[in-house]
Each structure stands twice: as C-alpha cells, then as structure tokens.
Write an enzyme that holds these catalytic residues in place. Structure first.
Site, mmCIF file in Angstrom:
data_model
loop_
_atom_site.group_PDB
_atom_site.id
_atom_site.type_symbol
_atom_site.label_atom_id
_atom_site.label_comp_id
_atom_site.label_asym_id
_atom_site.label_seq_id
_atom_site.Cartn_x
_atom_site.Cartn_y
_atom_site.Cartn_z
ATOM 1 N N ASP A 217 2.285 23.256 6.208
ATOM 2 C CA ASP A 217 2.074 22.940 4.796
ATOM 3 C C ASP A 217 3.062 23.722 3.931
ATOM 4 O O ASP A 217 2.961 24.937 3.806
ATOM 5 C CB ASP A 217 0.624 23.318 4.436
ATOM 6 C CG ASP A 217 0.192 22.795 3.072
ATOM 7 O OD1 ASP A 217 1.035 22.774 2.153
ATOM 8 O OD2 ASP A 217 -0.987 22.419 2.935
ATOM 9 N N HIS A 310 1.626 11.024 3.098
ATOM 10 C CA HIS A 310 1.710 12.100 2.110
ATOM 11 C C HIS A 310 3.156 12.480 1.804
ATOM 12 O O HIS A 310 3.523 12.652 0.643
ATOM 13 C CB HIS A 310 0.927 13.319 2.601
ATOM 14 C CG HIS A 310 0.926 14.440 1.632
ATOM 15 N ND1 HIS A 310 0.271 14.379 0.410
ATOM 16 C CD2 HIS A 310 1.519 15.672 1.665
ATOM 17 C CE1 HIS A 310 0.445 15.512 -0.242
ATOM 18 N NE2 HIS A 310 1.199 16.320 0.491
#
Lengths: 400, 400
Positions: A217, A310
């Site tokens: 992330d 995403h």
C-alpha cells in the site's frame, strides 16, 4: 532542517549516557548485533525539530502514530491558541530531542525519542473560531460528501490536530500524555486514532507498507527529497503567505470489511487492486515499481489491469493529480459481534487539496472495485503550518 | 522446547528468501547496522512453538501483546472445544514459525514472526461449560472481591484466552485476525486488550520495563531458566496431572490515575513506591537490583523505605509468595472528559494462585500507598495448559 531525517544523536547520547549504558549492558539489541559497543541505540535516533518544514511529513514513516483531534473550548481566543502553540512548540522541541518536556512528570519516559516527530495541524474550525477565515485557502474545508462515505461524527473534523509518530510506542504514549494534558483547560479531545506499521527493523528502510488486507500500500508515491515531492507537497505561499513551507493533510479513517474480503480468492483480490499480492507489482509487470500498462490486453482483448481496479481508477490523469500518502494501519478492539475492527488511517499530504486530491477522490467514489470492501467512516482536513526556527513557535505566521 | 527462546530461523529464512531479500536490499535495518548482509532480520526471529511449556510465559517479553477474552457460545461442547484447540494449535505452530496459517487469506502478513508467541488459557467458565469442574484446581476461581477493586464487567472473566505477543504489531494484528475469525462460530469475543512495552531494540534485552507512571516495573521477578522460576511457575501435576508443565495466569487491568499522580512531586512518588524513579533502586540502595533493606532508618529513626510503600507491602513474607510478572502498558483512547485512559495489563504467572498470589494481593488490598493512584478495573484468572509436541494439540490432556 526537519526534512533531514538522518540519524542524529540526542542530548543524552551526546553527554555519554547512551554510550555508557551500552558499554555496561554488553548484550545484543534484539536480534541485530551491533558492530561496536558504542554504536548508538536506535532509540536514540532523532528527527530534527526546527526547520523550514514540520517533521512527520517527509520523515520516513515511523512504526507507530497517534493522531489526536482536539476542539477548542468555547471562548478560547487567539491569545490562548498562541499559548498552546508556544507550549507545544517548546515541549515538542525537547521531546523530539530526547529531553523531558518543561514540566515533564515522567522524565524517564522521554529519553528514547526513537525518531519521534510531533506535527501540528489546524482544522477549518480553528479559523472560524478565531475569525481568521480569510487566512485559510478556500479549499481548506470538509471534503464533499461522497456516496461511498458512511462518516461517523466521532471521527470527524476537529479544530486542532496532533500527529505524534515514533518507532517506540512508549515514546508515543508519553508524548501524547504530555501534550494533551498541558492543553486540557483550553481544548477537549474529540478522538484519538492509533496506528501502526511494521516494527522498526522488520523490513529494510524504504519498504512499502502492507495494510491489513495484505496489500502492498503506497507504491506510487512522490519520494521525499525530490523536486517533485517538494512542489507537490510544500506550499510556496502563493495561496497564503503564512503557509509557505507548510502543507495540508486529508485524514480519512477507512474501515476494511475483512469478513467479506475473506470471501475473495487471490486472483479476484489481485484483479480488484490491479496489483499482485506477493510483491505489489502491477498485473502487467513483475516488480513492485514497474510502470503499470493500462493498455495491455490478454489474448481475448481483455485489459490485463481491469479499468475498474483500484490502481486504474486512482492513477493520475496528469502530473498535478498527485499527493503524498503516509498511512497507518489501525486494529481496534471489535465492537459487538464484529470479528475485527480494523482498517487504514489514510493520511495524504498535498499543497492544494482541490487541485491535487479531490479529482482522484471523486474518481474513486464514482467507481473503484475496492470500494465494496472499504468504507470511509471518518474524514477531516487540516492545514499543516510550516516548521519554525528556535525562538519562534509553530503557527506564528498565522497567529501573531 | 518452548522455553528456549534463542533466535531460530523461520522457514522463509531457511529457504533462502530472507537472505536474498537482505542481499538485494543492501540497506541498513533501522539505525542498527548489520555486520553482514546475511545476518538474519530481527523479523525472522522465532520462538519454538512445540515443547513442554507454551511460549509467551518464560519468553522474554515482546514489545506488543494482545489479550483476547472469548466466551463459548451456548451449546458448545467438548468436541467443539477440541476442534478449536486443534485449529488454534495447527495455526499457532505455523504462524509462530513464520508460515501462513492453514487457510490464511493474508499469507504475506505471516512471513515475519518477530518472536511471535500464541498462548492459550482456560477460564473457570470453560470447566463449568464442559462439566469438567473436577479437573480444575480449587484455586482456579475468580479472585476474592477486594475493597480497592472497581471491576467493570467488560474486562471480566472469560471462558477462553489468547495471549498473542510479538515484537511487530502487524504480526500481532494478523495472528489475532486469523485465530479469532476461525473460532467465531463457536465463540464470541468479550474483550480485547492491547498492550505494549518499549520497541524491540530500544533497550538492551533484559531491561526491566517502565510503566506509564514512569516507574521501573518488575524488578523483583523470578528469572526464567532458573530452578526458582521452574518451581514457582510450572505445575508438576500434583494438583491435576493434565496440568503438568502448565501454569496459571492472573490477568488484571489496572487503571492509572494519571491526573492525580501528576500532583505528586518526585520525592513523594519515590516514597510511594519505595524505589527511585531514575533507575528503580530501592531507597536503601543505589542499583536497581540491590536488595531492599526494610529495617534501615534515617537519623530520626524513620524507615527509609516506608512500611506502607508498594515494595514493602508487596515484598514476599516467605519464598512461596512469589509469582512471575509479565505486564504490558495500555494506553487507549480517552473517553468523555478523560485526559488519559492508560494503565497496566498486569499479568502474573504462578503454579498455584491461592498459595503464591492471593496473600500478596490481600496485603496490597489491605494497604499499599500506591493504591490511591491505581484502580483495578478488570480481573480474570486462567489455567495455562502445558505445551504440546507435534501431532498433539493444546489442552489434549484435559479434553481428550
């Protein structure tokens, strides 16, 4: 300067205490054997407090962060806020250097800063309360309401913010205690959000974090120390002269729906993200930092990276749509019949929320495959004043 | 054996992955420079799972601990509890070795155990629920009610306990997630208590912890690996044969009244404890581990260590009044107008609660100068089954 996060030695260390303690101990520090007995302890690592910018933005993320949202008590005026700022500045300068705060009642908890940073932020409510609305950029306002949001008041906007980060959770707890109790007659605490990343030493410095969904992330992120970072993050004062050297923070609390996420197998998870789980590489590449190829298709003509994934949806449309992410995991005690109460304390720094952040957030709200398993439950924005030199205090350009 | 907590290498490391990652990275691990590129990362440190005793008791305390209290759902029988135990045993054996659990949905969060231990406990309610009351020692019961207690149900006794400790908070979060979700159809979570000590590497291994009042906490404590420790902590099965190699845990949540503690100056704090704040030495000594002299008086004939001080009251009357403390700090978000919500997750291990623990607790309840600033708000007791060998499961001696 605050952005120089090289190892520096704290006062205790310079006075020889650290070296003496090490020499006496003569043991290993955890599993990593120090080359020499006078190698400084990682607890003694210091991020300089004074400088053009506040620490805690370009500082390589520490393992622990506590975010505290404060509201001003009724009737608190500009002079009182200046009082808070002077106190916080003096105490933060000392604590980050490994020295006890001025009226520290637990001095012994202050000696290992472990890269402690203390970062102050101003919410829109502060400007209203002090009648300084014309000193905040127009984009310093709550984010628009998004259909994906399930915002809870208890994680909402506050007048003031402290972001307190260190590699040691005891150091964070002590700093939070010192700074909150000293301001309690003038402020009330709305919320406290505790976050974490991998412990110091688990992964090499610079490793991209993993969130609790297991994803790498934060791969695409401006690198501190580069021209890009400086122009994307730090204000040049064009909006507001007092803000030069400062920035802004979008702080969102994003719940992860772990129980339904569990129902997805690995290929489905990777298609949702557009990245592999093993090393975070885009599905068109092999290494984490490979450029994603959104045009690549498989033999049936289907995009390898789904357009709704995403990374496809969050990818910038132009150079200006970038911001600097510095997120933390949260994992709080579950409530009621919850199995988990975990997610991401999403923290994005940028010089201009409207120009850089909002277009991306709008796109993700419109569609992002990941939305089914993530729910924004808190949202707040802050201006982060510039750093200060010795004999000055944080926010002086706005307040004095 | 589980009590051997020397550094061992996990599967990933043995397969060369760790070394390769290190060699590629070629950077420093935090502030401590590794002597060689093939030095193992501290994230790869493993505490062996199988053995005579469970890990997490004699293991040098890791930086992070999460305690999860579970109740059995109505109707859960012995076969179902055996099912939980087999699942937890299999998953704990893998996770502590740095391998994903059997149905791990976030395998990548399992690769750095950082000395992960997973310790299972049985509350009195488990024996009642399974009709096994005659298999628990008589002292396996809630502690007597003490006048100092302000116990809150939300931190009370539960049927089952997991104590999950690691030097890395991400590892703890992942293990908690895996183990709780796999048991959710048979158990409900009553509470989760998250605790911490100084980060790995801040202080030399073996340094006594400090609590959030700033005190050195845990100086007089049996040392793992000694005969004393073994006879004080581990059951020899005289009470209950199945418990041989196991122990018991008294887990109390002790709130620290930080606001009133702040009103005390350092001399008053030191007289309350009977120890210095600087290094924890008894007031009659200079070093932390000096024996306290409770008979010493000053020139006015007044005891140097006040008879009502914490160390005077808690001092053992005979050799049998000893137990092993392995506490953690907690610092949760404050509620309402609180400034802090912090204290100690007090964890004491002993072979016999009635003989070893209760007399000391009674004395402290009768009088302890420290009581004015500490409030027990949670209390629970557990039996900690012995460890198990491969192909066996935790608790088999009781359950099968």
């Amino acid at each position: 300067m605050a952005e120089n996060s090289n190892l520096r030695l704290s006062r205790r260390r310079l006075l020889g205490g650290g070296a003496a303690a090490l020499a006496v101990a003569g043991t290993t520090w955890g599993a990593a054997t120090l080359a020499q007995a006078d190698e400084p302890s990682p607890g003694q690592a210091v991020v300089p407090f004074h400088g053009v910018h506040q620490g805690g933005v370009s500082t390589p993320p520490q393992a622990h962060a506590t975010f505290v949202g404060f509201d001003l008590r009724p009737g608190v005026d500009r002079a009182a806020v200046i009082g808070i700022m002077k106190m916080w500045t003096a105490d933060a300068a000392r604590l980050t250097a490994g020295m006890p705060a001025l009226a520290d009642t637990e001095k012994e908890l202050a000696v290992d800063p472990s890269r402690l940073t203390i970062t102050v932020g101003y919410g829109p409510g502060l400007f209203t309360a002090l009648g300084l609305q014309d000193r905040a950029p127009a984009w310093c306002a709550p984010l628009p309401s998004y259909p994906i949001d399930r915002l809870e008041d208890r994680w909402g906007a506050t007048d003031l913010l402290l972001q307190i980060c260190s590699d040691d959770p005891v150091t964070v707890a002590h700093a939070v205690r010192v700074l909150t109790k000293n301001a309690r007659s003038l402020t009330s605490i709305r919320w406290t959000q505790k976050g974490f990343r991998s412990a110091r030493g688990t992964a090499p410095e610079g490793t991209t974090m993993r969130n609790l969904m297991g994803q790498v992330d934060g791969t695409v992120n401006p690198a501190p120390g580069t021209t890009d970072f400086d122009s994307l993050v730090w204000s040049d004062g064009a909006d507001q002269p007092w803000l030069a050297g400062g920035t802004s923070l979008v702080l969102r609390r994003i719940r992860m729906e772990m129980d339904t996420w569990d129902e997805l197998d690995r290929p489905a998870r990777e298609l949702t993200m557009g990245r592999t789980l093993s090393n975070g590489a885009p599905l068109t590449g092999t290494d984490e930092f490979d450029e994603a190829d959104f045009t690549a298709t498989d033999r049936f003509g289907i995009p390898v990276i789904p357009p709704g994934s995403h990374i496809a949806r969050s990818h910038r449309m132009h150079e200006g749509e970038q911001f600097f992410r510095r997120a933390y995991n949260y994992d709080d005690p579950p409530e009621g019949e919850e199995t988990s109460n975990s997610g991401l304390i999403f923290a994005a720094f940028q010089r201009d929320i409207a120009a850089q952040y909002l277009p991306v957030q709008q796109r993700l709200s419109d569609f992002d495959a990941l939305n089914e398993w993530t729910t924004p439950i808190g949202s707040a924005v802050y201006l982060i004043p510039p750093g200060c030199e010795e004999n000055d205090y944080l926010g002086s350009g706005l307040l004095k």
